[in-house]
Write a protein that holds these residues in place. Structure first.
Motif, PDB file in Angstrom:
ATOM      1  N   ILE A 230       0.830  -1.204   0.000  1.00  0.00           N
ATOM      2  CA  ILE A 230       0.000   0.000   0.000  1.00  0.00           C
ATOM      3  C   ILE A 230       0.867   1.257   0.000  1.00  0.00           C
ATOM      4  N   LYS A 231       1.939   1.238   0.789  1.00  0.00           N
ATOM      5  CA  LYS A 231       2.815   2.402   0.854  1.00  0.00           C
ATOM      6  C   LYS A 231       3.455   2.696  -0.500  1.00  0.00           C
ATOM      7  N   ASP A 232       3.922   1.654  -1.167  1.00  0.00           N
ATOM      8  CA  ASP A 232       4.566   1.845  -2.475  1.00  0.00           C
ATOM      9  C   ASP A 232       3.557   2.263  -3.545  1.00  0.00           C
ATOM     10  N   VAL A 233       2.331   1.762  -3.431  1.00  0.00           N
ATOM     11  CA  VAL A 233       1.293   2.171  -4.377  1.00  0.00           C
ATOM     12  C   VAL A 233       0.997   3.659  -4.223  1.00  0.00           C
ATOM     13  N   GLU A 234       0.866   4.108  -2.974  1.00  0.00           N
ATOM     14  CA  GLU A 234       0.589   5.528  -2.733  1.00  0.00           C
ATOM     15  C   GLU A 234       1.691   6.410  -3.303  1.00  0.00           C
ATOM     16  N   SER A 235       2.922   5.939  -3.201  1.00  0.00           N
ATOM     17  CA  SER A 235       4.046   6.701  -3.754  1.00  0.00           C
ATOM     18  C   SER A 235       4.031   6.680  -5.286  1.00  0.00           C
ATOM     19  N   ALA A 236       3.683   5.503  -5.872  1.00  0.00           N
ATOM     20  CA  ALA A 236       3.729   5.354  -7.332  1.00  0.00           C
ATOM     21  C   ALA A 236       2.656   6.185  -8.035  1.00  0.00           C
ATOM     22  N   ILE A 237       1.467   6.282  -7.412  1.00  0.00           N
ATOM     23  CA  ILE A 237       0.363   6.972  -8.094  1.00  0.00           C
ATOM     24  C   ILE A 237       0.345   8.470  -7.818  1.00  0.00           C
ATOM     25  N   ASP A 238       1.253   8.934  -6.987  1.00  0.00           N
ATOM     26  CA  ASP A 238       1.308  10.365  -6.686  1.00  0.00           C
ATOM     27  C   ASP A 238       1.627  11.149  -7.964  1.00  0.00           C
ATOM     28  N   GLY A 239       0.844  12.163  -8.241  1.00  0.00           N
ATOM     29  CA  GLY A 239       1.057  12.980  -9.440  1.00  0.00           C
ATOM     30  C   GLY A 239       0.284  12.526 -10.657  1.00  0.00           C
ATOM     31  N   GLN A 240      -0.544  11.492 -10.513  1.00  0.00           N
ATOM     32  CA  GLN A 240      -1.304  10.983 -11.657  1.00  0.00           C
ATOM     33  C   GLN A 240      -2.670  11.639 -11.817  1.00  0.00           C
ATOM     34  N   LEU A 241      -3.042  12.526 -10.894  1.00  0.00           N
ATOM     35  CA  LEU A 241      -4.350  13.180 -10.958  1.00  0.00           C
ATOM     36  C   LEU A 241      -4.208  14.632 -11.414  1.00  0.00           C
ATOM     37  N   GLY A 242      -5.334  15.192 -11.860  1.00  0.00           N
ATOM     38  CA  GLY A 242      -5.345  16.566 -12.316  1.00  0.00           C
ATOM     39  C   GLY A 242      -5.903  17.507 -11.263  1.00  0.00           C
ATOM     40  N   GLN A 243      -6.100  18.749 -11.682  1.00  0.00           N
ATOM     41  CA  GLN A 243      -6.589  19.780 -10.764  1.00  0.00           C
ATOM     42  C   GLN A 243      -8.004  19.450 -10.284  1.00  0.00           C
ATOM     43  N   GLY A 244      -8.225  19.597  -8.972  1.00  0.00           N
ATOM     44  CA  GLY A 244      -9.539  19.321  -8.395  1.00  0.00           C
ATOM     45  C   GLY A 244      -9.802  17.851  -8.137  1.00  0.00           C
ATOM     46  N   GLU A 245      -8.818  16.992  -8.393  1.00  0.00           N
ATOM     47  CA  GLU A 245      -8.968  15.548  -8.186  1.00  0.00           C
ATOM     48  C   GLU A 245      -8.061  15.131  -7.019  1.00  0.00           C
ATOM     49  N   THR A 246      -8.575  14.288  -6.151  1.00  0.00           N
ATOM     50  CA  THR A 246      -7.788  13.867  -4.981  1.00  0.00           C
ATOM     51  C   THR A 246      -7.984  12.376  -4.730  1.00  0.00           C
ATOM     52  N   TYR A 247      -7.003  11.794  -4.064  1.00  0.00           N
ATOM     53  CA  TYR A 247      -7.123  10.405  -3.617  1.00  0.00           C
ATOM     54  C   TYR A 247      -7.837  10.378  -2.260  1.00  0.00           C
ATOM     55  N   LYS A 248      -8.802   9.478  -2.114  1.00  0.00           N
ATOM     56  CA  LYS A 248      -9.489   9.326  -0.837  1.00  0.00           C
ATOM     57  C   LYS A 248      -8.812   8.265   0.022  1.00  0.00           C
ATOM     58  N   ASP A 249      -8.463   7.150  -0.646  1.00  0.00           N
ATOM     59  CA  ASP A 249      -7.924   6.044   0.150  1.00  0.00           C
ATOM     60  C   ASP A 249      -7.322   4.997  -0.779  1.00  0.00           C
ATOM     61  N   VAL A 250      -6.389   4.212  -0.242  1.00  0.00           N
ATOM     62  CA  VAL A 250      -5.840   3.036  -0.930  1.00  0.00           C
ATOM     63  C   VAL A 250      -5.979   1.869   0.041  1.00  0.00           C
ATOM     64  N   THR A 251      -6.740   0.865  -0.359  1.00  0.00           N
ATOM     65  CA  THR A 251      -6.973  -0.300   0.512  1.00  0.00           C
ATOM     66  C   THR A 251      -6.615  -1.579  -0.223  1.00  0.00           C
ATOM     67  N   PHE A 252      -6.321  -2.615   0.562  1.00  0.00           N
ATOM     68  CA  PHE A 252      -6.007  -3.920  -0.024  1.00  0.00           C
ATOM     69  C   PHE A 252      -6.663  -4.998   0.828  1.00  0.00           C
ATOM     70  N   LYS A 253      -7.576  -5.767   0.169  1.00  0.00           N
ATOM     71  CA  LYS A 253      -8.303  -6.786   0.911  1.00  0.00           C
ATOM     72  C   LYS A 253      -8.686  -7.927  -0.013  1.00  0.00           C
ATOM     73  N   ASP A 254      -8.404  -9.151   0.428  1.00  0.00           N
ATOM     74  CA  ASP A 254      -8.779 -10.363  -0.317  1.00  0.00           C
ATOM     75  C   ASP A 254      -8.289 -10.334  -1.766  1.00  0.00           C
ATOM     76  N   GLY A 255      -7.067  -9.854  -1.950  1.00  0.00           N
ATOM     77  CA  GLY A 255      -6.469  -9.860  -3.284  1.00  0.00           C
ATOM     78  C   GLY A 255      -6.889  -8.713  -4.187  1.00  0.00           C
ATOM     79  N   ASP A 256      -7.732  -7.827  -3.658  1.00  0.00           N
ATOM     80  CA  ASP A 256      -8.175  -6.678  -4.458  1.00  0.00           C
ATOM     81  C   ASP A 256      -7.550  -5.399  -3.930  1.00  0.00           C
ATOM     82  N   LEU A 257      -6.762  -4.733  -4.790  1.00  0.00           N
ATOM     83  CA  LEU A 257      -6.212  -3.424  -4.450  1.00  0.00           C
ATOM     84  C   LEU A 257      -7.183  -2.381  -4.957  1.00  0.00           C
ATOM     85  N   CYS A 258      -7.662  -1.532  -4.078  1.00  0.00           N
ATOM     86  CA  CYS A 258      -8.657  -0.525  -4.459  1.00  0.00           C
ATOM     87  C   CYS A 258      -8.109   0.881  -4.206  1.00  0.00           C
TER      88      CYS A 258
END
Length: 336
Positions: A230-258
């Motif tokens: 999860i920590k590495d995912v948060e670092s990897a996706i940083d900067g992939q969004l545009g203006q007015g867009e934000t990340y709410k959460d990154v979760t991992f459960k039962d093989g699904d990364l959300c």
């Protein structure tokens, strides 16, 4: 036929003159009875007859100006430049030939119409590409760079008529700067209009390097725990969004990364929210798929956009090319 009528006219004229001469001679003889007086008159009449009948000497025709075949060929050879074959310019930085205007295709089947010049460009470094595709060119920026950049000073504008966006790609150090603007009508025809639309997003895309360090050749066991993932995912996706867009959460459960994204303050114009979700899914998942050390952990990667919907990507849908791994955007399905 023309000569025949001339002869007839001449005969008629001679006959007429002869008759007149005969009548005159007869009249003179009858009146004067002296043949001596007839001689000058007869000679004069004969002279008139000769002058009337004799055709005028035609003027000498002007000599025709002729040009010999040899002269014609020589002149043509002198005035016509020999055809030359233009040799492609060579990029002194990379040693590759300059990319010429034409139609090109990326590995995902995306068709690009490329021009090596832009009207009113004063630098000579601007290039224009047009396309009509539901996929964002930013998701294939590295492949685009490898295929269509001739040198690193170039500025490329990619107009997507389907998404109604204009993407600017430039080389910045070891990364590509990918900036997306709202498309302005006819801007592809004039450098003065390019990139004049509203700025929608800007991302830095790392260029892959074939260089491998010889240092620390002794590998250490990688931490593939869920928390590290999860920590590495948060670092990897940083900067992939545009203006007015934000990340709410990154979760991992039962093989699904959300990855949950908040679009509540986003303005997608001229795109729709659905189009923006498809584009962001490509950029987010591309970044995550670079973390191949965690492949054994996950089965699906979900990008959740709240009320807009979510896109679930299964591991078996993952593909790869010479530039990395990705999920084909044509297989994205937005569900609510």
């Amino acid at each position: 036929m023309y000569d025949f009528f001339n002869i007839l006219a001449g005969i008629f004229f001679i006959g007429t003159i002869a008759s007149i001469v005969y009548i005159i001679i007869k009249a003179v003889k009858k009146r004067f009875g002296k043949k001596l007086l007839l001689i000058p008159l007869v000679l004069f009449l004969i002279y008139l007859l000769i002058c009337a009948v004799m055709p005028e000497k035609p003027a000498d025709p002007e000599p025709e100006q002729t040009v010999s075949t040899t002269e014609s060929v020589t002149t043509a050879a002198e005035t016509t430049e020999a055809p030359t074959t233009e040799q492609p310019a060579v990029n002194t930085e990379t040693g590759s030939s300059a990319v010429k205007s034409g139609t090109y295709e990326l590995s995902n089947g995306m068709t690009l119409f490329f021009s090596d010049s832009v009207r009113n460009d004063t630098t000579g470094n601007w290039r224009i590409t047009t396309m009509a595709d539901p996929s964002a060119i930013g998701d294939y920026a590295v492949e685009y760079y490898e295929k269509l950049f001739s040198n690193d000073d170039e500025i490329h504008a990619i107009v997507n008529f389907t998404l109604k966006t204009t993407t600017k790609i430039t080389k910045q150090g070891d990364s590509l700067d990918v900036t997306v603007y709202e498309y302005v009508s006819k801007e592809e025809h004039d450098a003065k209009l390019l990139f004049s639309g509203t700025k929608l997003s800007e991302n830095a895309v790392k260029l892959s390097s074939d260089e491998k360090s010889d240092e620390n050749t002794e590998e250490t066991p990688a931490d593939v725990s869920n928390d590290a993932f999860i920590k590495d995912v948060e670092s990897a996706i940083d900067g992939q969004l545009g203006q007015g867009e934000t990340y709410k959460d990154v979760t991992f459960k039962d093989g699904d990364l959300c990855v949950s994204v908040d679009f509540s303050n986003a303005d997608p114009a001229p795109l729709t929210m659905e189009d923006l979700a498809l584009s962001r899914t490509s950029s987010i998942t591309d970044a995550i798929l670079g973390l191949d050390q965690y492949d054994s952990l996950w089965n699906t990667i979900t990008v959740d956009f709240g009320d807009v919907g979510k896109i679930i990507n299964k591991k078996e849908n993952m593909e790869s090319n010479g530039y990395g791994r990705y999920f084909p955007s044509e297989k994205f399905t937005l569900t609510k």
